[in-house]
Write an enzyme that holds these catalytic residues in place. Structure first.
Site, PDB file in Angstrom:
ATOM      1  N   HIS A  50       0.691  -1.198   0.143  1.00 58.31           N
ATOM      2  CA  HIS A  50      -0.040   0.207  -0.155  1.00 58.31           C
ATOM      3  C   HIS A  50       0.738   1.299   0.118  1.00 58.31           C
ATOM      4  O   HIS A  50       2.039   1.143   0.275  1.00 58.31           O
ATOM      5  CB  HIS A  50      -0.995  -0.088   1.272  1.00 58.31           C
TER       6      HIS A  50
HETATM    7  P1  TYD Z   1      -1.706  -2.798   7.533  1.00 53.18           P
HETATM    8  O1  TYD Z   1      -1.093  -1.242   7.822  1.00 53.18           O
HETATM    9  O2  TYD Z   1      -2.376  -3.066   6.237  1.00 53.18           O
HETATM   10  O3  TYD Z   1      -0.119  -3.466   7.877  1.00 53.18           O
HETATM   11  P2  TYD Z   1       0.741  -4.241   6.838  1.00 53.18           P
HETATM   12  O4  TYD Z   1       1.105  -3.132   5.818  1.00 53.18           O
HETATM   13  O5  TYD Z   1       1.901  -4.650   7.771  1.00 53.18           O
HETATM   14  O6  TYD Z   1       0.099  -5.478   6.055  1.00 53.18           O
HETATM   15  O7  TYD Z   1      -2.529  -3.065   8.860  1.00 53.18           O
HETATM   16  C1  TYD Z   1      -3.165  -4.195   9.199  1.00 53.18           C
HETATM   17  C2  TYD Z   1      -4.639  -4.089   9.802  1.00 53.18           C
HETATM   18  O8  TYD Z   1      -4.441  -3.481  11.081  1.00 53.18           O
HETATM   19  C3  TYD Z   1      -5.586  -3.408   9.060  1.00 53.18           C
HETATM   20  O9  TYD Z   1      -6.927  -3.846   9.089  1.00 53.18           O
HETATM   21  C4  TYD Z   1      -5.458  -2.024   9.492  1.00 53.18           C
HETATM   22  C5  TYD Z   1      -5.046  -2.205  11.063  1.00 53.18           C
HETATM   23  N1  TYD Z   1      -4.488  -1.339  11.596  1.00 53.18           N
HETATM   24  C6  TYD Z   1      -4.891  -0.402  12.765  1.00 53.18           C
HETATM   25  O10 TYD Z   1      -6.190  -0.617  13.071  1.00 53.18           O
HETATM   26  N2  TYD Z   1      -4.525   0.468  13.504  1.00 53.18           N
HETATM   27  C7  TYD Z   1      -2.998   0.763  13.031  1.00 53.18           C
HETATM   28  O11 TYD Z   1      -2.137   1.792  13.605  1.00 53.18           O
HETATM   29  C8  TYD Z   1      -2.355   0.133  11.872  1.00 53.18           C
HETATM   30  C9  TYD Z   1      -0.887   0.241  11.416  1.00 53.18           C
HETATM   31  C10 TYD Z   1      -3.062  -1.027  11.518  1.00 53.18           C
END
Ligand code: TYD
Length: 140
Positions: A50
């Site tokens: 992303h």
């Molecule tokens: P995401 O940022 O997509 O993680 P990665 O890039 O490591 O795969 O986040 C994973 C999940 O956690 C997504 O459903 C959003 C949630 N999330 C929060 O609720 N708060 C936060 O501060 C973060 C970073 C993620």
């Protein structure tokens, strides 16, 4: 400003161990509003996939080895986080992919904003559209 691999200031020695630190608006260019960390990730897992519209972040790996690939829509750069003394500044507007290269690796992140799903771009074609339309021009 570019994404930067920063050396985190470190004190200590082999006898008593080490302590590393950084401070908002001194060592990193923003106020920290949020800390999060990712752990128990199986080796070779790919996460991220992303970009953020506004968020700036500092990534560091206190244990293990994680490869971070940043892509501005035109070119990709790969950074290895394999030391508690290294940190990567990730600016807004970069598609990022993270690869867990060692068992047990931990990724810590300090972020400039509270969590906001509306700041995420999770579709690669949509990201390319933002780049093409100059959304981040003159900002980074
Ligand atoms: P995401 O940022 O997509 O993680 P990665 O890039 O490591 O795969 O986040 C994973 C999940 O956690 C997504 O459903 C959003 C949630 N999330 C929060 O609720 N708060 C936060 O501060 C973060 C970073 C993620």
């Amino acid at each position: 400003m570019d994404n930067l691999l920063l050396n985190i200031t470190t004190h200590g020695n082999d006898e008593v161990g080490y302590l590393s630190f950084f401070e908002s608006n001194k060592d990193i260019p923003f106020d920290i509003k949020r800390i999060y960390y990712t752990y128990l990730v199986p080796i070779d897992t790919k996460r991220g996939m992303h970009a953020h519209k506004e968020l700036q972040q500092i990534l560091w790996c206190p244990y293990g080895k994680i490869e971070v690939v940043l892509n501005n829509g035109n070119e990709k750069s790969s950074y290895i986080l394999d030391s508690p003394e290294k940190a990567l500044l990730v600016l807004k507007g970069y598609w990022h992919d993270m690869y867990w290269r060692k068992e047990g690796s931990v990724l810590c992140v300090a972020a400039s904003e509270h969590y906001d799903e509306a700041d995420y771009i999770r579709d690669y074609d949509e990201f390319l559209k933002y780049v093409k339309e100059g959304y981040w021009d003159d900002e980074n």
